[in-house]
Design an enzyme around this catalytic site. Structure first.
Site, PDB file in Angstrom:
ATOM      1  CB  ALA A   1      -1.168  -5.762  11.344  1.00 13.29           C
ATOM      2  CG  LEU A   2       5.266  -5.448  11.831  1.00 19.43           C
ATOM      3  CD1 LEU A   2       6.722  -5.119  11.657  1.00 19.43           C
ATOM      4  CD2 LEU A   2       5.142  -6.921  12.603  1.00 19.43           C
TER       5      LEU A   2
ATOM      6  CG  HIS B   1       4.658  -7.393  15.887  1.00 19.35           C
ATOM      7  ND1 HIS B   1       3.483  -6.918  15.808  1.00 19.35           N
ATOM      8  CD2 HIS B   1       4.468  -8.890  15.906  1.00 19.35           C
ATOM      9  CE1 HIS B   1       2.696  -7.725  15.626  1.00 19.35           C
ATOM     10  NE2 HIS B   1       3.217  -9.056  15.635  1.00 19.35           N
TER      11      HIS B   1
ATOM     12  CE  LYS C   1      -2.450 -10.719  23.212  1.00 18.37           C
ATOM     13  NZ  LYS C   1      -2.663 -11.718  21.976  1.00 18.37           N
TER      14      LYS C   1
END
Ligand code: PAF
Length: 273
Positions: A29-30, A34, A146
């Site tokens: 789920a780039l 990413h 993050k």
């Protein structure tokens, strides 16, 4: 770009690669976060390997393993366009055996903050990351700030297990409103997205207060909690860069962390001060 799903095949590929290898581990789920890691890897290494694997061992009972967003087709396009050389798409059965040696996160720093709310989560993260680092034999591996505690624990594992790899810490990527990008943002309704902005707003307030001279962590945390009131807060904590809890801000050695639910979605964010 080649796709490999068998771990031994990946080993053959990386054994034959004599130039530098950059590695970006992901659960798919780039998003732009990413992509920034991938682009950095492509720039800094002769070859870039990206793994896409929703690692079951880092999800606790009742967490979102089954509903975690899976977008393989789009992810492969993104990798191809970003200049990735090899995408590793393992399946669970080839990566894990029923009875195998385990990696345990450190008892203290692996079990505070995220590790307290998600006990065992970091055991699973370290287990898969160790396997992936061994398979890819990368020169450098890229992780986002993050997941600050994850990043710290991986750096620590690399040191403690004497792994020969550079862990590259990459800045958080935010949307134009300040929301830190995360695959889990896909779960948020428009209303929840607005509320989720409280995380970055609270961190911005803390930063502003620090610039104005405030150093007391209790005061900073309580000022952040005022902004976070529309959310269900799990924790607001302030640590040094080695993840020791601190009372006073140490400039260039502090991370302010927050975890909160927007609706049913658990979000984390942080600011490096
Ligand atoms: O940060 C993530 O997406 C995952 O924890 C990682 C590092 C890919 C391990 O599954």
């Amino acid at each position: 770009m080649i796709q490999i799903s068998n771990p031994h095949e990946l080993q053959r590929y990386t054994n034959h690669t004599k130039e530098s290898i950059g590695f970006v581990p992901t659960m798919g789920a780039l998003h732009d976060g990413h992509i920034s890691l991938i682009k950095r890897s492509v720039k800094e290494n002769a070859k870039t390997v990206v793994s896409i694997f929703v690692n079951p061992t880092q999800f606790l009972e009742g967490e979102d393993l089954d509903s975690y967003p899976r977008k393989l087709e789009a992810d492969l396009k993104i990798c191809e366009l970003a200049g990735v050389d090899c995408v590793f798409l393992p399946n669970k059965e080839e990566i894990y055996k029923k009875d195998e040696p385990l990696v345990k996160a450190p008892k203290i720093k692996g079990y505070i903050l995220e590790g307290l709310k998600r006990p065992g989560h970091f055991d699973g993260v370290l287990q898969i990351v160790l396997k992936l680092l061994n398979l890819t034999k990368a020169t450098r591996a890229y992780f986002g700030k993050k997941d600050a505690q994850q990043l710290f624990l991986i750096q620590d594992m690399v040191k403690r297990f004497f792994l020969n790899i550079d862990i590259v810490a990459c800045d958080i990527v935010r949307d134009s409103n300040g929301l830190a990008l995360s695959s889990r943002n896909l779960y948020l309704s428009e209303e929840e997205k607005k509320k989720a902005l409280c995380l970055s707003k609270s961190l911005k307030r803390a930063t502003r207060l620090i610039i104005e001279g405030e150093r007391d962590c209790m005061i900073l945390k309580s000022r952040m909690l005022e902004i976070l009131s529309p959310l269900s807060v799990e924790y607001v904590e302030i640590v040094d860069r080695k993840f020791n809890l601190i009372d006073k801000i140490q400039i260039d050695n502090t991370i302010i962390l927050v975890a909160a639910f927007a609706g049913k979605t658990r979000l984390i964010d942080n600011m490096w001060v």
